[in-house]
Write a protein that holds these residues in place. Structure first.
Motif, PDB file in Angstrom:
ATOM      1  N   LYS A   1      48.325 -68.040 -57.744  1.00 35.16           N
ATOM      2  CA  LYS A   1      48.351 -69.438 -57.314  1.00 35.16           C
ATOM      3  C   LYS A   1      47.664 -70.274 -58.396  1.00 35.16           C
ATOM      4  CE  LYS A   1      46.159 -69.048 -53.453  1.00 35.16           C
ATOM      5  NZ  LYS A   1      45.538 -69.433 -52.168  1.00 35.16           N
ATOM      6  N   PHE A   2      48.103 -71.510 -58.531  1.00 41.65           N
ATOM      7  CA  PHE A   2      47.506 -72.380 -59.538  1.00 41.65           C
ATOM      8  C   PHE A   2      45.994 -72.494 -59.325  1.00 41.65           C
ATOM      9  CE2 PHE A   2      46.257 -76.658 -61.037  1.00 41.65           C
ATOM     10  CZ  PHE A   2      46.559 -76.504 -62.377  1.00 41.65           C
ATOM     11  N   SER A   3      45.575 -72.594 -58.063  1.00 43.21           N
ATOM     12  CA  SER A   3      44.146 -72.718 -57.779  1.00 43.21           C
ATOM     13  C   SER A   3      43.372 -71.476 -58.229  1.00 43.21           C
ATOM     14  CB  SER A   3      43.913 -72.961 -56.286  1.00 43.21           C
ATOM     15  OG  SER A   3      44.473 -71.919 -55.513  1.00 43.21           O
ATOM     16  N   ASP A   4      43.982 -70.282 -58.112  1.00 44.62           N
ATOM     17  CA  ASP A   4      43.319 -69.061 -58.551  1.00 44.62           C
ATOM     18  C   ASP A   4      43.232 -68.998 -60.080  1.00 44.62           C
ATOM     19  OD1 ASP A   4      42.876 -68.108 -55.989  1.00 44.62           O
ATOM     20  OD2 ASP A   4      44.773 -67.014 -55.909  1.00 44.62           O
ATOM     21  N   THR A   5      44.262 -69.498 -60.740  1.00 42.99           N
ATOM     22  CA  THR A   5      44.226 -69.556 -62.202  1.00 42.99           C
ATOM     23  C   THR A   5      43.107 -70.471 -62.678  1.00 42.99           C
ATOM     24  OG1 THR A   5      46.617 -69.188 -62.328  1.00 42.99           O
ATOM     25  CG2 THR A   5      45.558 -70.132 -64.272  1.00 42.99           C
ATOM     26  N   VAL A   6      42.981 -71.620 -62.017  1.00 47.07           N
ATOM     27  CA  VAL A   6      41.919 -72.564 -62.368  1.00 47.07           C
ATOM     28  C   VAL A   6      40.548 -71.938 -62.131  1.00 47.07           C
ATOM     29  CG1 VAL A   6      40.850 -74.776 -61.769  1.00 47.07           C
ATOM     30  CG2 VAL A   6      43.340 -74.608 -61.976  1.00 47.07           C
ATOM     31  N   LYS A   7      40.400 -71.224 -61.027  1.00 50.24           N
ATOM     32  CA  LYS A   7      39.124 -70.563 -60.731  1.00 50.24           C
ATOM     33  C   LYS A   7      38.756 -69.564 -61.816  1.00 50.24           C
ATOM     34  CE  LYS A   7      39.482 -70.885 -55.676  1.00 50.24           C
ATOM     35  NZ  LYS A   7      39.723 -70.105 -54.433  1.00 50.24           N
ATOM     36  N   PHE A   8      39.757 -68.833 -62.316  1.00 48.85           N
ATOM     37  CA  PHE A   8      39.481 -67.870 -63.384  1.00 48.85           C
ATOM     38  C   PHE A   8      39.092 -68.579 -64.678  1.00 48.85           C
ATOM     39  CE2 PHE A   8      41.129 -65.525 -67.105  1.00 48.85           C
ATOM     40  CZ  PHE A   8      40.286 -64.433 -67.058  1.00 48.85           C
TER      41      PHE A   8
ATOM     42  N   LEU B   1      30.120 -64.802 -78.096  1.00 51.02           N
ATOM     43  CA  LEU B   1      31.483 -64.760 -77.559  1.00 51.02           C
ATOM     44  C   LEU B   1      32.019 -63.335 -77.522  1.00 51.02           C
ATOM     45  CD1 LEU B   1      34.284 -65.981 -76.812  1.00 51.02           C
ATOM     46  CD2 LEU B   1      34.690 -66.213 -79.283  1.00 51.02           C
ATOM     47  N   VAL B   2      31.936 -62.642 -78.642  1.00 52.22           N
ATOM     48  CA  VAL B   2      32.504 -61.295 -78.745  1.00 52.22           C
ATOM     49  C   VAL B   2      31.789 -60.323 -77.811  1.00 52.22           C
ATOM     50  CG1 VAL B   2      32.805 -59.343 -80.331  1.00 52.22           C
ATOM     51  CG2 VAL B   2      33.445 -61.648 -81.042  1.00 52.22           C
ATOM     52  N   ASN B   3      30.502 -60.479 -77.637  1.00 54.40           N
ATOM     53  CA  ASN B   3      29.778 -59.618 -76.701  1.00 54.40           C
ATOM     54  C   ASN B   3      30.214 -59.869 -75.258  1.00 54.40           C
ATOM     55  OD1 ASN B   3      28.339 -58.227 -78.643  1.00 54.40           O
ATOM     56  ND2 ASN B   3      26.580 -59.595 -78.564  1.00 54.40           N
ATOM     57  N   ALA B   4      30.521 -61.117 -74.925  1.00 50.42           N
ATOM     58  CA  ALA B   4      31.025 -61.434 -73.585  1.00 50.42           C
ATOM     59  C   ALA B   4      32.413 -60.837 -73.378  1.00 50.42           C
ATOM     60  CB  ALA B   4      31.062 -62.948 -73.378  1.00 50.42           C
ATOM     61  N   LEU B   5      33.227 -60.858 -74.399  1.00 55.43           N
ATOM     62  CA  LEU B   5      34.564 -60.266 -74.312  1.00 55.43           C
ATOM     63  C   LEU B   5      34.476 -58.752 -74.123  1.00 55.43           C
ATOM     64  CD1 LEU B   5      36.460 -62.237 -77.130  1.00 55.43           C
ATOM     65  CD2 LEU B   5      36.217 -62.808 -74.694  1.00 55.43           C
ATOM     66  N   PHE B   6      33.492 -58.138 -74.754  1.00 57.89           N
ATOM     67  CA  PHE B   6      33.278 -56.698 -74.597  1.00 57.89           C
ATOM     68  C   PHE B   6      32.926 -56.356 -73.149  1.00 57.89           C
ATOM     69  CE2 PHE B   6      30.043 -53.243 -74.613  1.00 57.89           C
ATOM     70  CZ  PHE B   6      30.901 -52.188 -74.892  1.00 57.89           C
ATOM     71  N   VAL B   7      32.049 -57.134 -72.555  1.00 55.81           N
ATOM     72  CA  VAL B   7      31.667 -56.906 -71.152  1.00 55.81           C
ATOM     73  C   VAL B   7      32.891 -57.019 -70.251  1.00 55.81           C
ATOM     74  CG1 VAL B   7      30.336 -57.823 -69.209  1.00 55.81           C
ATOM     75  CG2 VAL B   7      29.280 -57.626 -71.467  1.00 55.81           C
TER      76      VAL B   7
ATOM     77  N   GLU C   1      33.013 -67.716 -63.659  1.00 47.94           N
ATOM     78  CA  GLU C   1      31.874 -67.050 -64.277  1.00 47.94           C
ATOM     79  C   GLU C   1      32.307 -66.155 -65.449  1.00 47.94           C
ATOM     80  OE1 GLU C   1      27.732 -66.219 -64.541  1.00 47.94           O
ATOM     81  OE2 GLU C   1      28.870 -67.750 -63.446  1.00 47.94           O
ATOM     82  N   GLU C   2      33.426 -65.455 -65.288  1.00 47.02           N
ATOM     83  CA  GLU C   2      33.852 -64.503 -66.316  1.00 47.02           C
ATOM     84  C   GLU C   2      34.191 -65.170 -67.643  1.00 47.02           C
ATOM     85  OE1 GLU C   2      36.004 -60.964 -63.769  1.00 47.02           O
ATOM     86  OE2 GLU C   2      37.018 -62.896 -63.958  1.00 47.02           O
ATOM     87  N   THR C   3      34.636 -66.402 -67.593  1.00 50.98           N
ATOM     88  CA  THR C   3      35.066 -67.087 -68.816  1.00 50.98           C
ATOM     89  C   THR C   3      34.086 -68.175 -69.261  1.00 50.98           C
ATOM     90  OG1 THR C   3      36.424 -68.576 -67.465  1.00 50.98           O
ATOM     91  CG2 THR C   3      37.521 -66.645 -68.405  1.00 50.98           C
ATOM     92  N   LYS C   4      32.879 -68.155 -68.712  1.00 46.26           N
ATOM     93  CA  LYS C   4      31.935 -69.230 -69.037  1.00 46.26           C
ATOM     94  C   LYS C   4      31.509 -69.201 -70.509  1.00 46.26           C
ATOM     95  CE  LYS C   4      27.635 -66.882 -67.704  1.00 46.26           C
ATOM     96  NZ  LYS C   4      26.441 -66.956 -66.823  1.00 46.26           N
ATOM     97  N   THR C   5      31.342 -68.000 -71.069  1.00 49.93           N
ATOM     98  CA  THR C   5      30.911 -67.926 -72.474  1.00 49.93           C
ATOM     99  C   THR C   5      31.988 -68.419 -73.425  1.00 49.93           C
ATOM    100  OG1 THR C   5      29.354 -66.149 -72.005  1.00 49.93           O
ATOM    101  CG2 THR C   5      30.040 -66.417 -74.295  1.00 49.93           C
ATOM    102  N   PRO C   6      33.256 -67.990 -73.303  1.00 50.19           N
ATOM    103  CA  PRO C   6      34.286 -68.569 -74.181  1.00 50.19           C
ATOM    104  C   PRO C   6      34.374 -70.095 -74.072  1.00 50.19           C
ATOM    105  CG  PRO C   6      35.126 -66.590 -73.140  1.00 50.19           C
ATOM    106  CD  PRO C   6      33.798 -66.874 -72.500  1.00 50.19           C
TER     107      PRO C   6
ATOM    108  N   ARG D   1      41.827 -51.875 -74.249  1.00 49.30           N
ATOM    109  CA  ARG D   1      41.101 -52.270 -75.460  1.00 49.30           C
ATOM    110  C   ARG D   1      41.457 -53.687 -75.907  1.00 49.30           C
ATOM    111  NH1 ARG D   1      42.477 -47.992 -79.668  1.00 49.30           N
ATOM    112  NH2 ARG D   1      43.811 -46.955 -78.128  1.00 49.30           N
ATOM    113  N   LEU D   2      42.573 -54.215 -75.381  1.00 49.46           N
ATOM    114  CA  LEU D   2      42.956 -55.602 -75.688  1.00 49.46           C
ATOM    115  C   LEU D   2      42.779 -56.531 -74.488  1.00 49.46           C
ATOM    116  CD1 LEU D   2      46.216 -55.068 -77.799  1.00 49.46           C
ATOM    117  CD2 LEU D   2      43.903 -55.549 -78.626  1.00 49.46           C
ATOM    118  N   ALA D   3      42.216 -56.005 -73.409  1.00 49.00           N
ATOM    119  CA  ALA D   3      42.073 -56.810 -72.191  1.00 49.00           C
ATOM    120  C   ALA D   3      41.150 -58.006 -72.377  1.00 49.00           C
ATOM    121  CB  ALA D   3      41.554 -55.927 -71.046  1.00 49.00           C
ATOM    122  N   TRP D   4      40.312 -57.974 -73.395  1.00 45.56           N
ATOM    123  CA  TRP D   4      39.427 -59.101 -73.676  1.00 45.56           C
ATOM    124  C   TRP D   4      40.203 -60.393 -73.934  1.00 45.56           C
ATOM    125  CZ3 TRP D   4      40.454 -61.209 -78.378  1.00 45.56           C
ATOM    126  CH2 TRP D   4      41.031 -60.385 -79.362  1.00 45.56           C
ATOM    127  N   GLY D   5      41.492 -60.255 -74.292  1.00 48.90           N
ATOM    128  CA  GLY D   5      42.292 -61.443 -74.576  1.00 48.90           C
ATOM    129  C   GLY D   5      42.371 -62.395 -73.397  1.00 48.90           C
TER     130      GLY D   5
END
Length: 234
Positions: A97-104, A214-220, A108-113, A34-38
């Motif tokens: 890996k730093f490159s994987d962190t940058v990718k995240f 934003l909040v709707n994207a976090l819910f998804v 796509e998953e963080t495009k709305t924030p 329930r807090l994974a949206w963070g």
């Protein structure tokens, strides 16, 4: 200003019904989920400090509204440290890996924030002090609703883990509640022209729209969290 405050009240009530808030209230779901949206909100949360410093703050102005804004932004400067502390306590601080962190963070998953924080910068940089104050008011109101629900989840989790959660817990919620008092006392004293009133109404609508997106994207993100195999041991 009465019309603007009435609109804010209506939008606040609508915002409180968003799916993420209902999701956080569902005690049948693992509290960490329930807090994974963070995690998804990281670009927004970490960018918020810069928004305060470079979008809202103006230390060269002594105008009463701007002085109030400056005081408010300074109080928010350190909250990102609480966030990073909680990410570790929640077991989300996995090794990548730093490159994987940058990718995240730029994926796509963080495009709305990312998009929302950039839009808020655009509005803030072009805003008069009164408009900045209204943006802050909407951000505080929506933030209080989100973190009020998150604090309940954090309390459940604290009973399980023994950890105190500074960002998602009641400490943050209480600080945010205190922040808004000065602004809410100040706003009703402001007199607007008809043009200013109409511009302010449009601005309030737009900021609520952005935070809702934003909040709707976090819910998804939160509801799909297990499928991404993102839970780590801990």
């Amino acid at each position: 200003m009465k019309e603007i405050l009435a609109l804010i009240t209506t939008k606040k009530q609508e915002f409180a019904q968003l799916p993420l808030l209902k999701f956080m209230q569902d005690q049948s779901i693992d509290p960490r989920k329930r807090l994974a949206w963070g995690k998804c909100a990281t670009p927004f949360i970490m960018g918020f400090s810069d928004l305060n410093k470079y979008g809202f703050r103006d230390l060269n102005s002594n105008a009463p509204i701007q002085v109030l804004i400056n005081k408010h932004t300074e109080q928010d400067d350190y909250h990102w440290r609480w966030f990073l502390s909680d990410i570790e306590k929640l077991g989300f601080d996995c090794s990548l890996k730093f490159s994987d962190t940058v990718k995240f963070l730029w994926g796509e998953e963080t495009k709305t924030p990312r998009w929302v924080i950039n839009q808020l910068f655009r509005y803030a940089l072009n805003a008069e002090p009164l408009q900045k104050l209204l943006i802050i008011e909407v951000l505080e109101i929506t933030g209080n609703i989100v973190f009020g629900n998150a604090a309940q989840v954090a309390e459940e989790l604290q009973a399980i883990t023994g950890n105190k959660y500074l960002f998602f817990g009641s400490s943050h919620e209480n600080v945010e509640a205190d922040h808004i008092i000065d602004i809410e006392n100040f706003l009703p004293t402001i007199e607007l022209t008809e043009e200013q009133n109409q511009e302010a109404l449009k601005l309030v609508e737009k900021i609520f729209e952005l935070i809702t997106e934003l909040v709707n994207a976090l819910f998804v993100y939160a509801t799909n969290y297990d499928e991404q195999q993102a839970f780590m041991q801990g």
